[in-house]
Design a protein around this motif. Structure first.
Motif, PDB file in Angstrom:
ATOM      1  N   TYR A 198      46.006  -9.142  54.502  1.00  0.00           N
ATOM      2  CA  TYR A 198      46.631 -10.327  55.103  1.00  0.00           C
ATOM      3  C   TYR A 198      48.014 -10.002  55.646  1.00  0.00           C
ATOM      4  CZ  TYR A 198      47.021 -15.152  56.319  1.00  0.00           C
ATOM      5  OH  TYR A 198      47.119 -16.316  57.059  1.00  0.00           O
ATOM      6  N   PHE A 199      48.720  -9.124  54.976  1.00  0.00           N
ATOM      7  CA  PHE A 199      50.019  -8.701  55.503  1.00  0.00           C
ATOM      8  C   PHE A 199      49.839  -8.043  56.866  1.00  0.00           C
ATOM      9  CE2 PHE A 199      53.558  -5.486  55.598  1.00  0.00           C
ATOM     10  CZ  PHE A 199      54.557  -6.402  55.909  1.00  0.00           C
ATOM     11  N   VAL A 242      41.738 -18.471  55.607  1.00  0.00           N
ATOM     12  CA  VAL A 242      43.146 -18.384  55.198  1.00  0.00           C
ATOM     13  C   VAL A 242      44.049 -18.497  56.421  1.00  0.00           C
ATOM     14  CG1 VAL A 242      44.897 -16.993  54.040  1.00  0.00           C
ATOM     15  CG2 VAL A 242      42.547 -16.956  53.212  1.00  0.00           C
ATOM     16  N   VAL A 243      43.673 -17.843  57.518  1.00  0.00           N
ATOM     17  CA  VAL A 243      44.462 -17.924  58.748  1.00  0.00           C
ATOM     18  C   VAL A 243      44.521 -19.366  59.247  1.00  0.00           C
ATOM     19  CG1 VAL A 243      44.589 -17.221  61.166  1.00  0.00           C
ATOM     20  CG2 VAL A 243      43.982 -15.538  59.415  1.00  0.00           C
ATOM     21  N   ARG A 244      43.406 -20.076  59.214  1.00  0.00           N
ATOM     22  CA  ARG A 244      43.390 -21.469  59.670  1.00  0.00           C
ATOM     23  C   ARG A 244      44.317 -22.335  58.811  1.00  0.00           C
ATOM     24  NH1 ARG A 244      37.835 -20.308  60.140  1.00  0.00           N
ATOM     25  NH2 ARG A 244      37.347 -21.402  58.193  1.00  0.00           N
ATOM     26  N   ALA A 288      45.460 -15.256  44.130  1.00  0.00           N
ATOM     27  CA  ALA A 288      44.006 -15.083  44.073  1.00  0.00           C
ATOM     28  C   ALA A 288      43.636 -13.618  43.902  1.00  0.00           C
ATOM     29  CB  ALA A 288      43.359 -15.646  45.339  1.00  0.00           C
ATOM     30  N   ALA A 289      44.325 -12.751  44.631  1.00  0.00           N
ATOM     31  CA  ALA A 289      44.027 -11.316  44.580  1.00  0.00           C
ATOM     32  C   ALA A 289      44.305 -10.715  43.218  1.00  0.00           C
ATOM     33  CB  ALA A 289      44.825 -10.577  45.651  1.00  0.00           C
ATOM     34  N   ALA A 345      39.696 -16.053  47.319  1.00  0.00           N
ATOM     35  CA  ALA A 345      38.737 -15.758  46.259  1.00  0.00           C
ATOM     36  C   ALA A 345      37.310 -15.727  46.788  1.00  0.00           C
ATOM     37  CB  ALA A 345      38.860 -16.795  45.138  1.00  0.00           C
ATOM     38  N   ALA A 346      37.044 -16.507  47.843  1.00  0.00           N
ATOM     39  CA  ALA A 346      35.719 -16.545  48.445  1.00  0.00           C
ATOM     40  C   ALA A 346      35.520 -15.431  49.467  1.00  0.00           C
ATOM     41  CB  ALA A 346      35.479 -17.899  49.108  1.00  0.00           C
ATOM     42  N   GLY A 347      36.561 -14.623  49.707  1.00  0.00           N
ATOM     43  CA  GLY A 347      36.443 -13.529  50.672  1.00  0.00           C
ATOM     44  C   GLY A 347      36.395 -14.010  52.105  1.00  0.00           C
ATOM     45  N   ASP A 348      37.168 -15.059  52.436  1.00  0.00           N
ATOM     46  CA  ASP A 348      37.144 -15.655  53.771  1.00  0.00           C
ATOM     47  C   ASP A 348      38.550 -15.643  54.381  1.00  0.00           C
ATOM     48  OD1 ASP A 348      36.623 -17.058  56.060  1.00  0.00           O
ATOM     49  OD2 ASP A 348      35.770 -18.825  55.070  1.00  0.00           O
TER      50      ASP A 348
END
Length: 248
Positions: free
Chosen positions: A140-141, A97-99, A162-163, A90-93
């Motif tokens: 992300y995919f 997400v990967v971490r 979120a998306a 949601a924050a565009g980060d």
């Protein structure tokens, strides 16, 4: 579209849509938690088959095992990671997400659980980008396909929720309920319950889900991790079982 007699030609007739009624996020949650949604959850027993093979669980103890898995396994690990991934998306980060994804993957001790998490996560993202057509999901995919992220199920769900505009509390609750439905389905197939008792099992899990949701929303990344060592042991034994009905 059909018009009523007397409608003026050329004037658009209002169309009732999910967005127009405010039901969009709820409908997304219902679709993703439906047991017919092909995320691969139906192939998992979440270590229940390992417990059954060891004779360590029976019909009377199935609800207690589910409660323990929620409170000490799925809640501190997957549900927390889902909440964090939801917020980061949601924050565009996406880097955050990967971490989160890598951290959750590292906490899964057994090969079987790691493979189950990434296989269902990849399937969820692949189907999610097609069904919901949101750029965050496709992005992300792509990272998962390029092996820039493991793509665990909980993080994939966080990205999709979120998306699609599902609030984080509702997203965590929905995914926990999906876990419970999958667990109950496995209990049915293992003949540890029947259809009526499975519904009682799900209803009995409701207050536990509420507790787990609130705890997950308060945690940070360093808190992510499960402490269900008996489940890890049963999963390890399940990997080497001569015959298996489920992938985990």
């Amino acid at each position: 579209m059909y018009r009523n007699e007397g409608d003026s030609v050329g004037e658009p007739v209002p169309v009732m849509t999910a967005a127009g009624t405010g039901l969009g996020p709820l409908l997304v949650s219902l679709q993703l938690t439906d047991s017919a949604f092909p995320s691969g959850f139906y192939t998992l027993s979440h270590s229940l088959e390992g417990f059954a093979q060891a004779g360590a669980v029976g019909p009377g103890s199935v609800p207690l095992l589910l409660q323990d898995l929620l409170l000490h396994g799925v809640g501190p690990a997957d549900a927390t990671a889902l909440a964090l991934a939801h917020r980061a998306t949601a924050a565009g980060d996406p880097a955050a997400v990967v971490r989160i994804d890598e951290h959750l993957f590292a906490t899964k001790l057994g090969r079987e659980m790691r493979q189950a998490a990434t296989r269902t996560g990849r399937q969820l993202l692949d189907l999610g980008q097609e069904v919901f057509d949101r750029p965050e999901i496709g992005d992300y995919f792509g990272r998962v396909v390029r092996r820039e992220a493991p793509g665990t199920q909980a993080v994939a769900a966080g990205v999709i929720y979120a998306a699609t505009g599902v609030p984080v509390r509702q997203a965590v609750a929905a995914d926990l309920f999906a876990f419970c439905v999958s667990f109950a389905g496995a209990a049915l197939r293992l003949r540890l319950t029947d259809h009526r008792s499975a519904q009682t099992l799900l209803r009995g899990a409701a207050p536990v889900i509420e507790e787990v949701v609130e705890a997950a929303l308060r945690r940070e990344l360093d808190d992510v991790g499960a402490t269900v060592f008996a489940s890890d042991i049963m999963s390890g034994r399940h990997e080497r079982a001569e015959a298996r009905l489920f992938a985990s």
